[in-house]
Each structure stands twice: as C-alpha cells, then as structure tokens.
Design an enzyme around this catalytic site. Structure first.
Site, PDB file in Angstrom:
ATOM      1  N   GLY A 125     -12.106  -0.221   2.363  1.00  0.00           N
ATOM      2  CA  GLY A 125     -12.475  -1.591   2.549  1.00  0.00           C
ATOM      3  C   GLY A 125     -11.818  -2.506   2.304  1.00  0.00           C
ATOM      4  N   ASP A 126     -11.702  -3.135   2.265  1.00  0.00           N
ATOM      5  CA  ASP A 126     -10.873  -4.211   1.280  1.00  0.00           C
ATOM      6  C   ASP A 126     -11.667  -5.744   1.665  1.00  0.00           C
ATOM      7  OD1 ASP A 126      -7.970  -4.762  -0.055  1.00  0.00           O
ATOM      8  OD2 ASP A 126      -8.382  -6.431   1.448  1.00  0.00           O
ATOM      9  N   LYS A 166       1.767   1.945  -3.517  1.00  0.00           N
ATOM     10  CA  LYS A 166       0.467   2.330  -4.455  1.00  0.00           C
ATOM     11  C   LYS A 166       0.577   3.346  -4.233  1.00  0.00           C
ATOM     12  CE  LYS A 166      -2.223  -1.091  -3.796  1.00  0.00           C
ATOM     13  NZ  LYS A 166      -3.466  -2.059  -3.834  1.00  0.00           N
ATOM     14  N   GLN A 195       0.574  -1.341   0.202  1.00  0.00           N
ATOM     15  CA  GLN A 195      -0.034  -0.040   0.195  1.00  0.00           C
ATOM     16  C   GLN A 195       1.013   1.065  -0.034  1.00  0.00           C
ATOM     17  OE1 GLN A 195      -3.534  -1.266   0.676  1.00  0.00           O
ATOM     18  NE2 GLN A 195      -3.684   0.776  -0.660  1.00  0.00           N
ATOM     19  N   THR A 222     -12.454   0.885  -8.009  1.00  0.00           N
ATOM     20  CA  THR A 222     -10.750  -0.459  -8.402  1.00  0.00           C
ATOM     21  C   THR A 222     -11.262  -1.211  -9.471  1.00  0.00           C
ATOM     22  OG1 THR A 222     -11.321  -0.340  -5.771  1.00  0.00           O
ATOM     23  CG2 THR A 222      -9.224  -2.669  -6.897  1.00  0.00           C
ATOM     24  N   LYS A 273      -2.991  -0.501   6.676  1.00  0.00           N
ATOM     25  CA  LYS A 273      -3.485  -1.489   6.261  1.00  0.00           C
ATOM     26  C   LYS A 273      -4.497  -2.582   7.729  1.00  0.00           C
ATOM     27  CE  LYS A 273      -5.477  -4.201   2.290  1.00  0.00           C
ATOM     28  NZ  LYS A 273      -5.927  -3.296   1.434  1.00  0.00           N
TER      29      LYS A 273
HETATM   30  P1  NDP Z   1     -14.839  -8.451  -2.054  1.00  0.00           P
HETATM   31  O1  NDP Z   1     -14.796  -9.186  -0.822  1.00  0.00           O
HETATM   32  O2  NDP Z   1     -14.943  -7.621  -2.042  1.00  0.00           O
HETATM   33  O3  NDP Z   1     -15.145 -10.180  -2.665  1.00  0.00           O
HETATM   34  C1  NDP Z   1     -13.510 -10.756  -2.888  1.00  0.00           C
HETATM   35  C2  NDP Z   1     -13.892 -12.237  -3.448  1.00  0.00           C
HETATM   36  O4  NDP Z   1     -12.545 -12.985  -3.971  1.00  0.00           O
HETATM   37  C3  NDP Z   1     -14.745 -12.788  -3.443  1.00  0.00           C
HETATM   38  O5  NDP Z   1     -15.491 -13.761  -5.283  1.00  0.00           O
HETATM   39  C4  NDP Z   1     -14.163 -13.660  -1.854  1.00  0.00           C
HETATM   40  O6  NDP Z   1     -14.750 -15.159  -2.612  1.00  0.00           O
HETATM   41  C5  NDP Z   1     -12.809 -13.833  -3.297  1.00  0.00           C
HETATM   42  N1  NDP Z   1     -11.697 -14.199  -2.568  1.00  0.00           N
HETATM   43  C6  NDP Z   1     -11.460 -13.969  -0.852  1.00  0.00           C
HETATM   44  N2  NDP Z   1     -10.430 -14.899  -0.541  1.00  0.00           N
HETATM   45  C7  NDP Z   1     -10.711 -16.258  -1.476  1.00  0.00           C
HETATM   46  C8  NDP Z   1      -9.833 -16.997  -1.359  1.00  0.00           C
HETATM   47  N3  NDP Z   1      -8.747 -17.339  -0.057  1.00  0.00           N
HETATM   48  N4  NDP Z   1      -9.865 -17.720  -2.649  1.00  0.00           N
HETATM   49  C9  NDP Z   1     -10.293 -17.688  -3.116  1.00  0.00           C
HETATM   50  N5  NDP Z   1     -11.350 -16.791  -3.284  1.00  0.00           N
HETATM   51  C10 NDP Z   1     -11.342 -15.805  -3.023  1.00  0.00           C
HETATM   52  O7  NDP Z   1     -13.080  -7.791  -2.216  1.00  0.00           O
HETATM   53  P2  NDP Z   1     -12.449  -6.865  -2.472  1.00  0.00           P
HETATM   54  O8  NDP Z   1     -13.233  -7.247  -4.030  1.00  0.00           O
HETATM   55  O9  NDP Z   1     -12.630  -6.181  -2.370  1.00  0.00           O
HETATM   56  O10 NDP Z   1     -11.049  -7.516  -2.935  1.00  0.00           O
HETATM   57  C11 NDP Z   1     -10.330  -8.131  -3.841  1.00  0.00           C
HETATM   58  C12 NDP Z   1      -9.318  -7.998  -3.502  1.00  0.00           C
HETATM   59  O11 NDP Z   1      -8.671  -6.578  -4.275  1.00  0.00           O
HETATM   60  C13 NDP Z   1      -8.553  -7.785  -2.595  1.00  0.00           C
HETATM   61  O12 NDP Z   1      -7.141  -8.338  -2.776  1.00  0.00           O
HETATM   62  C14 NDP Z   1      -7.358  -7.434  -2.347  1.00  0.00           C
HETATM   63  O13 NDP Z   1      -7.106  -6.528  -1.515  1.00  0.00           O
HETATM   64  C15 NDP Z   1      -8.294  -5.746  -3.125  1.00  0.00           C
HETATM   65  N6  NDP Z   1      -8.333  -4.357  -3.760  1.00  0.00           N
HETATM   66  C16 NDP Z   1      -9.197  -3.972  -3.433  1.00  0.00           C
HETATM   67  C17 NDP Z   1      -9.197  -3.098  -3.271  1.00  0.00           C
HETATM   68  C18 NDP Z   1     -10.955  -2.201  -3.259  1.00  0.00           C
HETATM   69  O14 NDP Z   1     -11.245  -1.328  -3.117  1.00  0.00           O
HETATM   70  N7  NDP Z   1     -11.952  -2.815  -2.463  1.00  0.00           N
HETATM   71  C19 NDP Z   1      -8.406  -1.849  -3.780  1.00  0.00           C
HETATM   72  C20 NDP Z   1      -7.362  -2.326  -4.559  1.00  0.00           C
HETATM   73  C21 NDP Z   1      -6.975  -3.830  -3.817  1.00  0.00           C
HETATM   74  P3  NDP Z   1     -15.418 -15.663  -1.438  1.00  0.00           P
HETATM   75  O15 NDP Z   1     -17.025 -14.808  -1.669  1.00  0.00           O
HETATM   76  O16 NDP Z   1     -15.837 -17.310  -1.739  1.00  0.00           O
HETATM   77  O17 NDP Z   1     -14.067 -15.277  -0.269  1.00  0.00           O
HETATM   78  O1  2IT Z   2      -5.328  -2.759  -1.682  1.00  0.00           O
HETATM   79  C1  2IT Z   2      -6.556  -0.892  -1.376  1.00  0.00           C
HETATM   80  O2  2IT Z   2      -6.207  -0.606  -2.324  1.00  0.00           O
HETATM   81  C2  2IT Z   2      -7.623  -0.407  -1.041  1.00  0.00           C
HETATM   82  N1  2IT Z   2      -8.257  -2.010  -0.355  1.00  0.00           N
HETATM   83  C3  2IT Z   2      -8.168   0.029  -0.547  1.00  0.00           C
HETATM   84  C4  2IT Z   2      -7.268   1.014   0.064  1.00  0.00           C
HETATM   85  C5  2IT Z   2      -8.456   2.719   0.456  1.00  0.00           C
HETATM   86  O3  2IT Z   2      -7.381   3.414   1.616  1.00  0.00           O
HETATM   87  O4  2IT Z   2      -9.154   2.904  -0.204  1.00  0.00           O
END
Ligand code: NDP
Ligand code: 2IT
Length: 446
Positions: free
Chosen positions: A166-167, A115, A112, A211, A127
């Site tokens: 969120g994450d 980034k 992060q 994202t 984080k």
């Molecule tokens: P969500 O909780 O909305 O969705 C996560 C998705 O990934 C779900 O479909 C989930 O499936 C799947 N998943 C989670 N853990 C696992 C695992 N161990 N194995 C397989 N599938 C898995 O999260 P986000 O969409 O927000 O985040 C997804 C990724 O993007 C993460 O790596 C996060 O760090 C990254 N990210 C998010 C940002 C944001 O703004 N939200 C910004 C930048 C990066 P299930 O429901 O079955 O667990």
């Molecule tokens: O991994 C990421 O960049 C995030 N989950 C978003 C972080 C944020 O502060 O919006």
C-alpha cells in the site's frame, strides 16, 4: 572534479526525464550528498553506477478500464516502475491518487531503492499506482477498479519478482481486492506477492502500525542522541491516514501530546491532545473528512486550508505527502522552537526547508530512513509467508524496533565517517547508495 562530474550527470538525468519535477528533486537531493563517497570510491564513477541507479530497470504504463456504479465506463492509467533489483525483488507500494503520474512514481521508486537497502532485508526498489481517485467511490467501485488494475499488473509481479504493497489511497481494503484478483487469475495462493494483507489470510500483525510506529522509534533515537525523550513534548503531525494515525498512537504512548493532525482540506488543532479513538472512528471506520473530528471534539478547532506547521510544537512529523513542508513552514517551526522534524511521508520537506532546518540546528530524520519501518515490516511479512508462520504482534514490532534502531545508528555512524556528524540525510543517502552500488558492481555490467 567529482562535483563537476555529478553536476553533469544530474544535468543529463534532468534532460532525459523532462517534465518530472519530483523525480528531479529526489535525484538532486541524493546526488548532492554523494560527493564524499565518490571521492573515496572512484570505481562507482568508472562503472557509471550513478547513471545506472538513476535509470529504472523497467517502466510499465497501462490502461485500466472499469465501470462505475452508474454503468459508465471509466478510463485510468496504471503504472509500475521496477526501479532497481540489485538487492532483491522489486518492493514498494501502490499509490491511488488523482495526482499520480510517471514522475511521481519514479521519485518514489528511486527513494524506495535506498530505503529498502537501509532495512538490510534484501529488497529491491519499485513503486506503482494509478490516477484513480478512491475518494467518494463505493466499495464495489473500488473493487472493480482493483480487479481491472490487477488484470494487467499480474503479468509483471510475483513473490520473487516484484512485491507491491500500500501507499496513499491503498490500504487493507484495496490489498484484499488486488489479492483476490491475483489469486483468481493465477490459480495460485502466492501469499508473498503482496504485503499489507489481512491478518487472517497471510498478513503480518503489526504491518498496519509499522510506518507510524517506526517513524516514532526513529524520532526517539534522534532525541536520545541529544539526551532528550518524547515524554512531555508537544507534537504536530500532518495527514490522518495510515502513517499519521499510528504515529499519533505511538507518540501518545511514549508520553507526547499530539496537538494537530490534518488532511488535504485543512488541519485540526486539539490543544488537549488528539483523541486516538475518535480519530480512528472518523478516518478508518467512516472514511470521513478530518473536519468531522473537530465537529465532534469540544475544545478543538478546524483550520480550513491550513497546514499544521504554524501550530507551536517541540517535534513535527509530516506524514501526508511530498512537498508539504516548505521554507515558510520551516520558518514557523524554527520560530516556535521546534527541536526535531521526522519525515513519515516520502519527500515531505522541500530542499529549501531542509536547508533552513539544518542551519537552525533542528534535528532531522530523513524519509528514506525514518519511514522505512513500513517496508521493513513488509519484509517481515514476506519472511512469515515464506516460512508459513504468523508471529505475534510483539514479535513483529520488536523486530521493527531493532531495525529502526539499526537504521538510525547506521545513518549516524555514516555521517560521522564522512565528517558530517548529525547529518542523517547524508548518512542515509550514502549508506543506502553504497549498499546498492556494491551489489551492482558485483553483478557486472548489466
Ligand atoms: P493514506 O492514504 O492512508 O493517508 C494519506 C493522508 O495524507 C491523508 O490524510 C490525505 O488527506 C493526506 N494527503 C494525501 N495527499 C495529500 C495532498 N496532496 N495534500 C495534502 N494532504 C494529502 O496514506 P499513507 O498514510 O499510507 O501515506 C502517507 C505518506 O506516507 C505518503 O507520503 C506515503 O508515500 C508515505 N509512506 C507510507 C507508507 C505506508 O506503509 N503506508 C510507508 C512509507 C511511507 P486526504 O484524505 O484529504 O487526501
Ligand atoms: O513508501 C513506502 O515505503 C511504502 N509505501 C511501503 C512499501 C511496502 O512495500 O511496504
């Protein structure tokens, strides 16, 4: 010489952080790309900037106790790692997932930091999260957990100190409960203390989409530098959460056909192209499993336990979690003629997979650049909160598009500057590190 020094630093960081493989992986990836920079900037080594950026400013671990709907007492662990504040207040998401541990939060906080530097919006890196598993929990249980979690976190955050978002497992519902408890405890309406808020009470239009949209904007620039567009291409996306859903939306808007999404139980193959409305109904409204999508959509199939990478595609976007694309997945993608991999998730590709993709000439968008649109838009939400304004959706997404173009171009020109054209992983790491390092030098020995 520099190589030896970096090797020694890496060895020491691994030894002093035992049992944290994801943190070691993230540090190894960055340190392996810094050699050409450190050869030109020996002061970074003299001032021990590399060691300093590998050591978080502060790590907070705390007990979170709450009662479930049956009245049973539940005990979880809460974490917040304030990694680096050279460029601004700590900024980064909260992850609620049973796999969460200190090593995972440290890898995420480390990533992060660079980034956030790439966004150019003056944000440090942090984080946090918990091993709490929201799956199968009622809204009331999620609320009580969030309230218990914030009761401790409140001591460590603030609009000028540390701004969570969120994450995985933390979306609009959780941010709402967290904000409500923060407000109750402080008696202050500090909009700028959390991002990803609801649009009716301080949130930015476009943050939900940011994202996924940002990753696809990045992919478009990656393809443009190879004289290609998304129109008519086939895409596979992993995950079906926040990032995946809005990556699918933007891919389809730009003319690609998305033939796969997934969750942790398996993948959906939908050769006709993912029905976005059905995906949102199943995942956002009903919070159901992705197999439910396949059950309702004729012509699609559910591949239990499978990742989507064996399904032929032109472009692949891992948008679920770390290490979800390994060497055998990379081999499948290459064999099927995939031309680009863009990381929506954090560290989704293993080091071995990245190396295979590089050797095969597959264009690669590294996470800390490609998924920076989420946190960048959090930065835009903070700007809106500070000026007590709400921009339109198009204003925010327009700014996001400009930021993603700039991040892509910075990675490209930095790769060129260091004699590695097209190596955007090296470009992202060096550009992000250099900005953090220069600020740390300016701040002295602190
Ligand atoms: P969500 O909780 O909305 O969705 C996560 C998705 O990934 C779900 O479909 C989930 O499936 C799947 N998943 C989670 N853990 C696992 C695992 N161990 N194995 C397989 N599938 C898995 O999260 P986000 O969409 O927000 O985040 C997804 C990724 O993007 C993460 O790596 C996060 O760090 C990254 N990210 C998010 C940002 C944001 O703004 N939200 C910004 C930048 C990066 P299930 O429901 O079955 O667990
Ligand atoms: O991994 C990421 O960049 C995030 N989950 C978003 C972080 C944020 O502060 O919006």
């Amino acid at each position: 010489m520099v190589d030896d020094l970096l090797g020694n630093i890496l060895e020491r960081v691994v030894a002093r952080n035992p049992g944290e493989p994801e943190f070691h992986q993230a540090i190894t990836e960055v340190l392996h790309t810094l050699q050409p920079l450190l050869e030109r900037r020996p002061e970074y080594l003299d001032q021990r900037i590399v060691e300093r950026v590998c050591e978080p400013d502060r790590q907070v671990l705390f007990r979170v106790v709450w009662q479930d709907d049956a009245g049973r007492v539940q005990v979880n662990r809460g974490l917040r790692v304030q990694f680096n504040s050279a460029l601004g207040p700590y900024k980064g998401g909260l992850r609620f997932h049973p796999s969460v541990n200190l090593g995972i939060i440290k890898f995420l906080g480390f990533e992060q930091t660079f980034k956030n530097a790439l966004t150019g919006l003056g944000m440090g890196g942090g984080k946090g999260g918990s091993d709490f598993d929201p799956k199968g929990r009622s809204d009331a249980e999620v609320m009580r957990f969030c309230q218990a979690f914030m009761t401790e976190l409140v001591r460590h955050i603030g609009p000028h100190t540390d701004v969570p978002a969120g994450d995985i497992g933390v979306g609009g519902r959780e941010i709402g409960y967290l904000f409500g408890q923060y407000k109750r405890l402080t008696n202050a309406y500090d909009s700028g203390v959390l991002t990803g808020k609801g649009v009716g009470w301080g949130g930015a239009l476009g943050r939900t989409e940011a994202t996924g949209f940002g990753a696809v904007f990045f992919l478009s620039h990656l393809l443009a530098s190879r004289k290609r567009t998304l129109d008519g291409l086939t895409a596979t996306v992993s995950g079906s959460g926040n990032v995946a859903t809005y990556a699918v939306a933007k891919l389809e808007e730009l003319g690609a056909r998305v033939v796969a999404v997934s969750d942790s139980s398996g993948s959906v193959h939908d050769p006709a192209g993912i029905d976005l409305a059905l995906l949102r109904q199943v995942k956002e409204v009903e919070r159901a499993r992705i197999s439910e999508y396949a059950a309702r959509r004729s012509g699609s199939t559910f591949l239990r336990g499978a990742r989507p990478w064996a399904i032929p595609c032109d472009v692949a976007l891992p948008c679920a979690t770390q290490n979800e694309l390994d060497e055998s997945d990379a081999r499948s993608l290459i064999a099927n003629g995939c031309i680009a991999v863009v990381e929506g998730a954090n560290m989704p590709s293993t080091a071995g997979a990245i190396e295979l993709l590089r050797q095969a000439g597959v264009a690669f968008g590294p996470a800390k650049a490609a998924n920076a649109g989420g946190v960048a838009t959090s930065g835009l939400e903070m700007q809106q909160n500070a000026s007590r304004q709400q921009w339109t959706f198009d204003q925010t997404v327009g700014r996001l598009a400009e930021i993603m173009q700039r991040i892509h171009d910075t990675c490209e020109t930095t790769a060129d500057e260091f004699g590695r054209p097209g190596d955007l992983l090296l470009g992202a790491n060096i550009a992000g590190f250099r900005q953090v390092a220069d600020a740390m030098l300016a701040h002295g020995v602190v």
